[in-house]
Scaffold this motif. Sequence first.
Motif, PDB file in Angstrom:
ATOM      1  N   PHE A 130       0.827  -1.211   0.000  1.00 20.76           N
ATOM      2  CA  PHE A 130       0.000   0.000   0.000  1.00 20.76           C
ATOM      3  C   PHE A 130       0.861   1.261   0.000  1.00 20.76           C
ATOM      4  CE2 PHE A 130      -3.138  -3.072   1.640  1.00 20.76           C
ATOM      5  CZ  PHE A 130      -4.160  -2.827   0.734  1.00 20.76           C
ATOM      6  N   GLY A 131       2.040   1.164   0.598  1.00 17.72           N
ATOM      7  CA  GLY A 131       2.938   2.310   0.566  1.00 17.72           C
ATOM      8  C   GLY A 131       3.411   2.615  -0.850  1.00 17.72           C
ATOM      9  N   MET A 132       3.813   1.585  -1.577  1.00 11.99           N
ATOM     10  CA  MET A 132       4.265   1.792  -2.955  1.00 11.99           C
ATOM     11  C   MET A 132       3.104   2.185  -3.867  1.00 11.99           C
ATOM     12  SD  MET A 132       7.393   1.399  -2.425  1.00 11.99           S
ATOM     13  CE  MET A 132       7.984   1.681  -4.097  1.00 11.99           C
ATOM     14  N   LEU A 133       1.912   1.643  -3.588  1.00  8.79           N
ATOM     15  CA  LEU A 133       0.735   2.026  -4.369  1.00  8.79           C
ATOM     16  C   LEU A 133       0.423   3.508  -4.170  1.00  8.79           C
ATOM     17  CD1 LEU A 133      -1.658   1.311  -6.180  1.00  8.79           C
ATOM     18  CD2 LEU A 133      -2.915   0.607  -4.122  1.00  8.79           C
ATOM     19  N   THR A 134       0.556   3.981  -2.935  1.00  9.90           N
ATOM     20  CA  THR A 134       0.327   5.399  -2.647  1.00  9.90           C
ATOM     21  C   THR A 134       1.356   6.284  -3.349  1.00  9.90           C
ATOM     22  OG1 THR A 134      -0.635   4.865  -0.488  1.00  9.90           O
ATOM     23  CG2 THR A 134       0.154   7.121  -0.809  1.00  9.90           C
ATOM     24  N   LEU A 135       2.615   5.861  -3.288  1.00 13.91           N
ATOM     25  CA  LEU A 135       3.668   6.635  -3.943  1.00 13.91           C
ATOM     26  C   LEU A 135       3.443   6.703  -5.455  1.00 13.91           C
ATOM     27  CD1 LEU A 135       6.829   5.356  -2.033  1.00 13.91           C
ATOM     28  CD2 LEU A 135       5.704   7.578  -1.796  1.00 13.91           C
ATOM     29  N   TYR A 136       2.961   5.600  -6.027  1.00 15.32           N
ATOM     30  CA  TYR A 136       2.709   5.590  -7.473  1.00 15.32           C
ATOM     31  C   TYR A 136       1.469   6.414  -7.819  1.00 15.32           C
ATOM     32  CZ  TYR A 136       1.308   3.955 -12.083  1.00 15.32           C
ATOM     33  OH  TYR A 136       0.916   3.895 -13.400  1.00 15.32           O
ATOM     34  N   ALA A 137       0.406   6.254  -7.034  1.00 15.93           N
ATOM     35  CA  ALA A 137      -0.852   6.960  -7.326  1.00 15.93           C
ATOM     36  C   ALA A 137      -0.703   8.466  -7.189  1.00 15.93           C
ATOM     37  CB  ALA A 137      -1.958   6.452  -6.403  1.00 15.93           C
ATOM     38  N   THR A 138       0.112   8.904  -6.236  1.00 14.14           N
ATOM     39  CA  THR A 138       0.323  10.343  -6.029  1.00 14.14           C
ATOM     40  C   THR A 138       1.448  10.888  -6.897  1.00 14.14           C
ATOM     41  OG1 THR A 138       1.795   9.847  -4.158  1.00 14.14           O
ATOM     42  CG2 THR A 138      -0.537  10.249  -3.664  1.00 14.14           C
ATOM     43  N   LYS A 139       2.025  10.005  -7.725  1.00 15.64           N
ATOM     44  CA  LYS A 139       3.097  10.363  -8.656  1.00 15.64           C
ATOM     45  C   LYS A 139       4.370  10.839  -7.955  1.00 15.64           C
ATOM     46  CE  LYS A 139      -0.033  11.417 -12.463  1.00 15.64           C
ATOM     47  NZ  LYS A 139       0.156  10.065 -13.031  1.00 15.64           N
ATOM     48  N   LEU A 140       4.527  10.445  -6.696  1.00 14.72           N
ATOM     49  CA  LEU A 140       5.794  10.719  -6.016  1.00 14.72           C
ATOM     50  C   LEU A 140       6.900   9.834  -6.599  1.00 14.72           C
ATOM     51  CD1 LEU A 140       4.629  11.088  -2.312  1.00 14.72           C
ATOM     52  CD2 LEU A 140       5.315  12.890  -3.897  1.00 14.72           C
ATOM     53  N   ILE A 141       6.479   8.706  -7.151  1.00 15.98           N
ATOM     54  CA  ILE A 141       7.381   7.850  -7.930  1.00 15.98           C
ATOM     55  C   ILE A 141       6.814   7.759  -9.337  1.00 15.98           C
ATOM     56  CG2 ILE A 141       8.265   5.517  -8.271  1.00 15.98           C
ATOM     57  CD1 ILE A 141       8.441   5.146  -5.331  1.00 15.98           C
ATOM     58  N   THR A 205       5.960  -0.821  -8.333  1.00 14.02           N
ATOM     59  CA  THR A 205       5.575   0.379  -9.080  1.00 14.02           C
ATOM     60  C   THR A 205       5.546   0.097 -10.577  1.00 14.02           C
ATOM     61  OG1 THR A 205       7.867   1.200  -9.200  1.00 14.02           O
ATOM     62  CG2 THR A 205       6.537   1.882  -7.308  1.00 14.02           C
ATOM     63  N   LEU A 206       6.452  -0.742 -11.059  1.00 12.32           N
ATOM     64  CA  LEU A 206       6.419  -1.125 -12.468  1.00 12.32           C
ATOM     65  C   LEU A 206       5.152  -1.908 -12.778  1.00 12.32           C
ATOM     66  CD1 LEU A 206      10.097  -2.255 -13.205  1.00 12.32           C
ATOM     67  CD2 LEU A 206       9.083   0.009 -13.421  1.00 12.32           C
ATOM     68  N   HIS A 207       4.748  -2.769 -11.857  1.00 12.99           N
ATOM     69  CA  HIS A 207       3.548  -3.559 -12.079  1.00 12.99           C
ATOM     70  C   HIS A 207       2.292  -2.690 -12.076  1.00 12.99           C
ATOM     71  CE1 HIS A 207       6.429  -6.582 -11.635  1.00 12.99           C
ATOM     72  NE2 HIS A 207       6.218  -6.954 -10.382  1.00 12.99           N
ATOM     73  N   PHE A 208       2.261  -1.717 -11.170  1.00 13.54           N
ATOM     74  CA  PHE A 208       1.124  -0.793 -11.166  1.00 13.54           C
ATOM     75  C   PHE A 208       1.048  -0.048 -12.494  1.00 13.54           C
ATOM     76  CE2 PHE A 208       2.011  -0.374  -6.358  1.00 13.54           C
ATOM     77  CZ  PHE A 208       1.258  -1.510  -6.096  1.00 13.54           C
ATOM     78  N   ASP A 209       2.193   0.377 -12.984  1.00 13.88           N
ATOM     79  CA  ASP A 209       2.231   1.119 -14.238  1.00 13.88           C
ATOM     80  C   ASP A 209       1.831   0.230 -15.407  1.00 13.88           C
ATOM     81  OD1 ASP A 209       2.937   3.759 -15.412  1.00 13.88           O
ATOM     82  OD2 ASP A 209       4.371   2.559 -16.557  1.00 13.88           O
ATOM     83  N   ASN A 210       2.269  -1.022 -15.382  1.00 10.97           N
ATOM     84  CA  ASN A 210       1.891  -1.955 -16.443  1.00 10.97           C
ATOM     85  C   ASN A 210       0.392  -2.220 -16.425  1.00 10.97           C
ATOM     86  OD1 ASN A 210       4.405  -2.395 -17.628  1.00 10.97           O
ATOM     87  ND2 ASN A 210       4.979  -3.915 -16.117  1.00 10.97           N
ATOM     88  N   ALA A 211      -0.169  -2.360 -15.229  1.00 14.36           N
ATOM     89  CA  ALA A 211      -1.612  -2.575 -15.130  1.00 14.36           C
ATOM     90  C   ALA A 211      -2.369  -1.382 -15.722  1.00 14.36           C
ATOM     91  CB  ALA A 211      -1.999  -2.789 -13.669  1.00 14.36           C
ATOM     92  N   THR A 212      -1.887  -0.186 -15.420  1.00 12.15           N
ATOM     93  CA  THR A 212      -2.509   1.022 -15.973  1.00 12.15           C
ATOM     94  C   THR A 212      -2.401   1.047 -17.489  1.00 12.15           C
ATOM     95  OG1 THR A 212      -1.961   2.255 -13.960  1.00 12.15           O
ATOM     96  CG2 THR A 212      -2.507   3.541 -15.924  1.00 12.15           C
TER      97      THR A 212
END
Length: 254
Positions: A130-141, A205-212
């Motif tokens: 959830f921490g990495m998901l938050t960082l990705y969703a808020t575009k901090l990463i 974060t790569l996986h979240f981006d790939n899913a998107t």
Amino acid sequence: MQQNNPVFSSLRKNPDALAIERESASLRGIILKTILLFGIAIGFGVFGLSFANTNPGLYMGLLITSLFTGFISVIVATRSVRLAPVFSIIYALSEGLGLVLMSVIYADQFGSADFNIVLLAVVITGAIFFGMLTLYATKLITVTRGFRRFMLSFGFSMLAVVLFVSIASIFDGGQMAYMLFGDVNSPLVLFLTLVFIMYGAFMLTLHFDNATNIVDQGLDKRYEWMVSLGLMVSIVYIYYQVLRLLAIIASRRD
């Protein structure tokens, strides 16, 4: 979308990925399928544990079988979108059993008083996700092409080191493998375990981006299973590394 996780890297190579006259993939579908797979894993893991407790002699056999079955399931699901739903569920069943048995083995190794390392590993893994998901969703990463290349190169480097150590261990009686991965009193082992956990976290974060990207590109809805499986593979990897880290800390404390 090319990277270490074979579930995601195979999507780009499949010419039938686009959903032309079929329902396309959605983030909601990916989330629901991921939850379903983890629910299956937890349920079957608890059932398998009760069975293993009544047949202690089958512990190691069940563990090895579950890990092997999970490995084969990922390969099949990666290669065939038609079979991905079935083998994603098979992976969840096998890894649920394998992780529960492995968790019990770790807990027993350090005594019943330290069984809370399993619960702590679950909590830490969830916090990382959830921490990495938050960082990705808020575009901090932000996942850039350079970031992808770095993670891919680092992953191949890790794999090369593991293969080299495995081959070297054949000739040196396992001394190098013990020095790098088995000596719980070595600062190097603790450092490498932390590196593995950080690598798994940033891979998320790569996986979240790939899913998107899969959703944005309109891939067929059946690919939701492959995306969910890929996320599960990564989370299982992080959990195992966190559990190993806690076991190392417990050993050093004793």
